[in-house]
Structures are given as C-alpha cells and as structure tokens.
Design a protein around this motif. Structure first.
Motif, short mmCIF file in Angstrom:
data_model
loop_
_atom_site.label_atom_id
_atom_site.label_comp_id
_atom_site.label_asym_id
_atom_site.label_seq_id
_atom_site.Cartn_x
_atom_site.Cartn_y
_atom_site.Cartn_z
N ASN A 189 1.39 0.14 9.39
CA ASN A 189 0.02 0.55 9.07
C ASN A 189 -0.02 1.80 8.19
O ASN A 189 -1.05 2.11 7.60
N SER B 27 0.83 -1.21 0.00
CA SER B 27 0.00 0.00 0.00
C SER B 27 0.86 1.25 0.00
O SER B 27 0.48 2.27 -0.59
N TYR C 131 -5.40 1.30 -1.33
CA TYR C 131 -6.47 1.11 -0.35
C TYR C 131 -6.95 -0.33 -0.34
O TYR C 131 -7.04 -0.97 0.71
N HIS C 132 -7.22 -0.89 -1.52
CA HIS C 132 -7.71 -2.27 -1.58
C HIS C 132 -6.64 -3.27 -1.17
O HIS C 132 -6.95 -4.27 -0.51
N ARG C 133 -5.39 -3.03 -1.54
CA ARG C 133 -4.31 -3.91 -1.09
C ARG C 133 -4.21 -3.87 0.43
O ARG C 133 -3.99 -4.88 1.08
N GLY C 134 -4.40 -2.68 0.99
CA GLY C 134 -4.36 -2.53 2.45
C GLY C 134 -5.53 -3.23 3.13
O GLY C 134 -5.35 -3.87 4.17
N LEU C 135 -6.73 -3.11 2.55
CA LEU C 135 -7.87 -3.82 3.13
C LEU C 135 -7.63 -5.32 3.14
O LEU C 135 -7.94 -6.00 4.13
N LEU D 37 -5.22 -6.01 5.96
CA LEU D 37 -5.88 -5.86 7.26
C LEU D 37 -6.75 -7.08 7.57
O LEU D 37 -6.70 -7.62 8.69
N LEU E 40 -5.47 5.58 2.07
CA LEU E 40 -6.83 6.01 2.40
C LEU E 40 -6.93 7.54 2.33
O LEU E 40 -7.88 8.08 1.75
N PHE F 207 -1.32 1.79 4.35
CA PHE F 207 -2.78 1.78 4.18
C PHE F 207 -3.38 3.13 4.52
O PHE F 207 -4.20 3.66 3.76
#
Length: 137
Positions: free
Chosen positions: A95, A43, A70-74, A77, A102, A98
């Motif tokens: 963190n 991210s 964002y989607h890679r981070g979701l 997570l 965002l 992400f």
C-alpha cells in the motif's frame, strides 16, 4: 460479532497485492524513471519520481509524477475492492506506493498554491492511514 456490529465498524482495510519487482529495483538503486518505464502501473515508482523532482525544486514536475502515481494507485485500489473510503494501512507494504504518491501530491499541490487540493489530499492521507500521515510528515 454480529452482522450489525460489522456494518458499524466501516469498510475493511484494503490490502493491495504485492508487486515486489519495482520495489526491489528501486531498493537496488535503479533510477525511478527506468522503473516507471518498465512498471508504469507502479505507484511507488511514480512516488519516487515525484520525490526526486521535488528535491530538485521542480514542484510542477513533482505534481505531475505524484498525480500519475495517485491515479495508478486509485485504479489498483478499486480493482481490489476499495469503494472510495476506508483504511489503506501503511503497515501493509504494497500500500505504501499509493500512500507515498498521495503524500507527494499533497506536498506538490501546496508548493504550487493549490490549497484546496493540498487540504483534500492531506485529509485523504490521514483518513486512509494515520501511520502514513505521521511517517511521511
């Protein structure tokens, strides 16, 4: 602390595992596109690409990069126990990719007139980490 008190406290903070290679490459000045190509799940690399595009005035490109980060981070997570809400502390450096993605998504959404998404992402950032929201602006 009783179990009842723990339930009232809400979900525990999510701490993503450290992935130092992309962070170190970016810190050494490696172009974000090269880092994203080598580490597409990072991210942080996508957030850097989003920042570069936004600074060039390419809001739509920034939006696309930020949405990818964002989607890679979701995904990351969720793999690490996040259930869709709860703290994602800025103070935990892994963190930050992400959280930066965002923030970049909110910024780019606002720039292209996606007010609802801007507001949703801005609130999500504040709910995830007040420190991130204050630090990133």
């Amino acid at each position: 602390m009783s179990m009842h008190e723990n339930l009232l406290a809400g979900p525990p903070p999510t701490h993503l595992p450290d992935d130092p290679e992309p962070r170190e490459l970016l810190a050494q000045g490696t172009p974000p596109a090269e880092v994203a190509a080598r580490y597409p799940a990072s991210s942080l690399a996508w957030a850097h690409l989003a920042d570069e595009a936004f600074e060039r005035g390419a809001a739509v490109e920034s939006y696309a990069y930020a949405r990818t980060g964002y989607h890679r981070g979701l995904d990351a997570l969720r793999r690490n126990g996040w259930k869709g809400h709860g703290p994602i502390p800025w103070e935990h450096e892994p963190n930050r990719g992400f959280l930066r993605a965002l923030h970049a998504l909110a910024r780019a959404a606002r720039a292209i007139g996606e007010q609802d998404e801007y507001e949703r992402c801005t609130q999500f950032l504040k709910d995830s980490s007040q420190t991130a929201a204050q630090t990133l602006g």
